[in-house]
Design a protein around this motif. Structure first.
Motif, short mmCIF file in Angstrom:
data_model
loop_
_atom_site.label_atom_id
_atom_site.label_comp_id
_atom_site.label_asym_id
_atom_site.label_seq_id
_atom_site.Cartn_x
_atom_site.Cartn_y
_atom_site.Cartn_z
N UNK A 47 31.09 107.35 76.16
CA UNK A 47 31.12 106.56 77.39
C UNK A 47 29.83 105.75 77.55
N UNK A 48 29.99 104.48 77.81
CA UNK A 48 28.84 103.61 78.03
C UNK A 48 28.39 102.86 76.78
N UNK A 49 28.61 103.44 75.60
CA UNK A 49 28.27 102.77 74.35
C UNK A 49 26.81 102.36 74.24
N UNK A 50 25.89 103.24 74.61
CA UNK A 50 24.46 102.94 74.56
C UNK A 50 24.00 102.69 73.13
N UNK A 51 22.93 101.89 73.00
CA UNK A 51 22.30 101.62 71.70
C UNK A 51 20.96 102.34 71.66
N UNK A 52 20.64 102.88 70.50
CA UNK A 52 19.44 103.68 70.34
C UNK A 52 18.76 103.40 69.01
N UNK A 53 17.51 103.83 68.92
CA UNK A 53 16.84 104.09 67.65
C UNK A 53 16.36 105.53 67.74
N UNK A 54 16.34 106.20 66.61
CA UNK A 54 15.87 107.57 66.55
C UNK A 54 14.39 107.57 66.23
N UNK A 55 13.60 108.23 67.05
CA UNK A 55 12.16 108.31 66.86
C UNK A 55 11.89 109.41 65.82
N UNK A 56 11.18 109.09 64.73
CA UNK A 56 10.87 110.13 63.74
C UNK A 56 10.14 111.30 64.40
N UNK A 57 10.45 112.50 63.94
CA UNK A 57 9.88 113.72 64.55
C UNK A 57 8.36 113.68 64.59
N UNK A 58 7.73 113.14 63.56
CA UNK A 58 6.26 113.12 63.52
C UNK A 58 5.65 112.03 64.39
N UNK A 59 6.48 111.21 65.03
CA UNK A 59 6.01 110.14 65.92
C UNK A 59 6.46 110.36 67.37
N UNK A 103 20.13 96.12 76.56
CA UNK A 103 20.83 94.87 76.26
C UNK A 103 19.89 93.67 76.34
N UNK A 104 19.01 93.67 77.32
CA UNK A 104 18.11 92.51 77.47
C UNK A 104 17.22 92.33 76.24
N UNK A 105 16.90 93.39 75.53
CA UNK A 105 16.13 93.29 74.30
C UNK A 105 17.04 92.85 73.16
N UNK A 106 18.19 93.47 73.04
CA UNK A 106 19.14 93.11 71.98
C UNK A 106 19.57 91.65 72.09
N UNK A 107 19.71 91.17 73.32
CA UNK A 107 20.16 89.78 73.53
C UNK A 107 19.11 88.74 73.16
N UNK A 148 14.90 112.80 68.80
CA UNK A 148 14.34 112.10 69.95
C UNK A 148 14.89 110.68 69.94
N UNK A 149 15.48 110.26 71.05
CA UNK A 149 16.20 108.99 71.14
C UNK A 149 15.49 108.00 72.06
N UNK A 150 15.40 106.76 71.60
CA UNK A 150 14.87 105.66 72.40
C UNK A 150 16.01 104.69 72.67
N UNK A 151 16.41 104.50 73.94
CA UNK A 151 17.46 103.53 74.22
C UNK A 151 16.94 102.11 74.02
N UNK A 152 17.79 101.26 73.48
CA UNK A 152 17.45 99.86 73.25
C UNK A 152 18.30 99.01 74.19
#
Length: 90
Positions: A16-28, A68-72, A62-66
């Motif tokens: 639900x919502x279809x969020x976009x993410x990047x995964x933060x490496x564990x050591x960061x 729409x305003x950045x993707x656009x 660990x998830x960082x949401x990306x």
């Protein structure tokens, strides 16, 4: 304050919502001991900064949401599967 840099692929949560993410490496990744397993950060992608939170997914990543305003800003560059450079301040 800490500042870390990493490269990661953009992916889309199919629920639900279809969020976009990047995964933060564990050591960061910052600690996610805040409410709901979240931690406030300042993210910088392509020279654009925003305040957000990272959080620990059910699978431990660990998830960082990306947003729409950045993707656009550049849909070809910020598409699913594209690897981007991210700076996080926390």
């Amino acid at each position: 304050m800490f500042r870390v840099r990493f490269r990661a692929a953009i992916w889309r949560y199919e629920g639900k919502g279809g969020w976009y993410f990047v995964t933060v490496p564990a050591d960061r990744a910052p600690s996610t001991r805040g409410g709901w397993g979240r931690s406030a950060v300042r993210a910088i992608v392509g020279g654009v900064a925003w305040s957000t939170s990272v959080w620990r997914g059910k699978d431990g990543r660990t998830l960082l949401p990306l947003p729409k305003r950045i993707r656009d800003l550049d849909p070809d560059r910020y598409r699913v599967g594209a690897r981007i450079t991210v700076d996080l301040e926390f």
